[in-house]
Design an enzyme around this catalytic site. Structure first.
Site, mmCIF file in Angstrom:
data_model
loop_
_atom_site.group_PDB
_atom_site.id
_atom_site.type_symbol
_atom_site.label_atom_id
_atom_site.label_comp_id
_atom_site.label_asym_id
_atom_site.label_seq_id
_atom_site.Cartn_x
_atom_site.Cartn_y
_atom_site.Cartn_z
ATOM 1 N N HIS A 227 0.010 4.848 7.089
ATOM 2 C CA HIS A 227 0.613 5.377 5.866
ATOM 3 C C HIS A 227 1.070 6.823 6.023
ATOM 4 C CE1 HIS A 227 -2.197 2.123 4.660
ATOM 5 N NE2 HIS A 227 -1.109 1.735 4.010
ATOM 6 N N ASP B 273 -2.996 8.248 7.872
ATOM 7 C CA ASP B 273 -3.896 7.360 8.607
ATOM 8 C C ASP B 273 -3.075 6.595 9.637
ATOM 9 O OD1 ASP B 273 -2.597 5.349 7.188
ATOM 10 O OD2 ASP B 273 -4.288 4.899 5.878
ATOM 11 N N SER C 291 0.802 -1.225 0.000
ATOM 12 C CA SER C 291 0.000 0.000 0.000
ATOM 13 C C SER C 291 0.834 1.274 0.000
ATOM 14 C CB SER C 291 -0.939 0.011 1.216
ATOM 15 O OG SER C 291 -0.209 -0.142 2.426
#
Length: 354
Positions: A321, A318, A35
């Site tokens: 990340h 978040d 991610s």
């Protein structure tokens, strides 16, 4: 004001490094990872590990699937390498676009195939390699032969950043995975490296020669892990960082082995832990242990909620990340090492010139 000046200085660094004639320093850039680099591959998958909703992309052109408020690390590295456009995700890359490279990154993916399965579908490193083989076949067709494709690919930059989810969404989740019962931290690092070595050799066999392997960051310093485990008075979850460092230490050894074993191989290690260990306040980042957005139980942003107003002051968007400014800083030092410990044996700028 100090933050704005620091950001302006970094922009000037980027501009000074990119070729003034607009030509990329390498013909193509291929991106493998999770991610941290996913730019839309998970959007259509049946998974909760996707970021195709607000407030993700609030400083971009809206949500694209990037797990960030703006650009991710791979976006900035592509810019530093001189690419005028973003490297397309495999999910939507078509036609001549693949000649500039492809991004295979997938949220929740790992070195191990089962990693992240509790979140739903994801594209593991093994699957990303299969997707790349499809791309290589297409490039051979476009260029007229397999030999022409191999020559072309040997000049490209490849970046690989895998392993974070093998801890976050595997080893550190005994309720879903048996790995922490089966292996000590030292044994688990060995198991991961053994499989990673095979995967990187597969990448080499498919034409890669200039490969930057990104180490894992300070997972124990992410807001989500701090909330989950507590810090015992420390700034981070030290046990997690210690265990992850066992893996990072082995990557450097692996780089030497691959370069010695494989003809014309030019693997290098990007030391994200070292790069992330500086003083964030020097770049105006003041909040390092809390997310900028309201988060769900899985650490991702709550949909359609308004995040913090000054994203440049936060290290994390978040629970897991980084914000775009942190991605920016990491990309700068990955591309052009500021200390001898940032990259081994060379940084990405030097790799491109080899």
């Amino acid at each position: 004001m100090a933050c704005e000046l620091n950001i302006l200085f970094l922009v000037l660094i980027i501009i000074s490094h990119v070729h003034v004639d607009g030509e990329p320093q390498v013909p193509c850039y291929f991106i493998f990872g999770d991610s941290l680099v996913d730019n839309g591959n998970n959007n259509l998958l049946p998974t909760t590990a996707k970021a195709n909703y607000p407030p993700y992309g609030i400083d971009f052109d809206g949500p694209t699937g990037r797990f960030c408020n703006g650009r991710n690390m791979a976006d900035f590295i592509a810019e530093l390498l001189g690419f005028a456009n973003f490297i397309p995700p495999f999910a939507t890359a078509r036609g001549q676009d693949i000649l500039m490279g492809v991004n295979y990154g997938s949220g929740a993916s790992g070195i191990r195939d089962e990693t992240g399965q509790q979140l739903g579908a994801r594209i593991s490193m093994n699957r990303q390699l299969l997707n790349h083989q499809i791309t290589v076949s297409r490039i051979a067709f476009l260029l007229g032969s397999k030999g022409a494709a191999n020559n072309y690919l040997s000049q490209c930059i490849y970046s690989v950043g895998m392993g974070s989810n093998d801890y976050i969404n595997n080893y550190l989740m005994p309720q879903f995975y048996p790995t922490s019962y089966l292996y000590t931290p030292d044994q688990y690092a060995d198991v991961l490296i053994q499989q990673y070595s095979k995967q990187l050799r597969t990448l080499y066999n498919d034409g890669a020669r200039k490969v930057a392997i990104f180490g894992l960051g300070l997972i124990g310093c992410t807001p989500a892990e701090i909330v989950r485990y507590g810090t015992n008075g420390s700034d981070c979850v030290d046990k997690i960082n210690t265990d992850v460092q066992l893996f990072n230490n082995r990557i450097k050894v692996l780089v030497d082995r691959l370069n010695n074993d494989l003809p014309n191989a030019k693997f290098t290690y990007i030391n994200i832990t070292e790069i992330s260990s500086g003083d964030p306040s020097a770049a105006g980042i003041m909040v390092i242990n809390a997310p900028c957005c309201m988060v769900l139980t899985n650490g991702q942003c709550t949909p359609n909620q308004v995040p913090c107003s000054d994203r440049n002051k936060y290290a994390f968007f978040d629970g897991f990340h980084p914000t775009a400014i942190v991605n920016f800083l990491i990309a700068i030092r990955s591309y052009s090492a500021q200390t001898p410990f940032d990259a081994y044996p060379v940084d990405i700028r030097s790799l491109a010139q080899l």
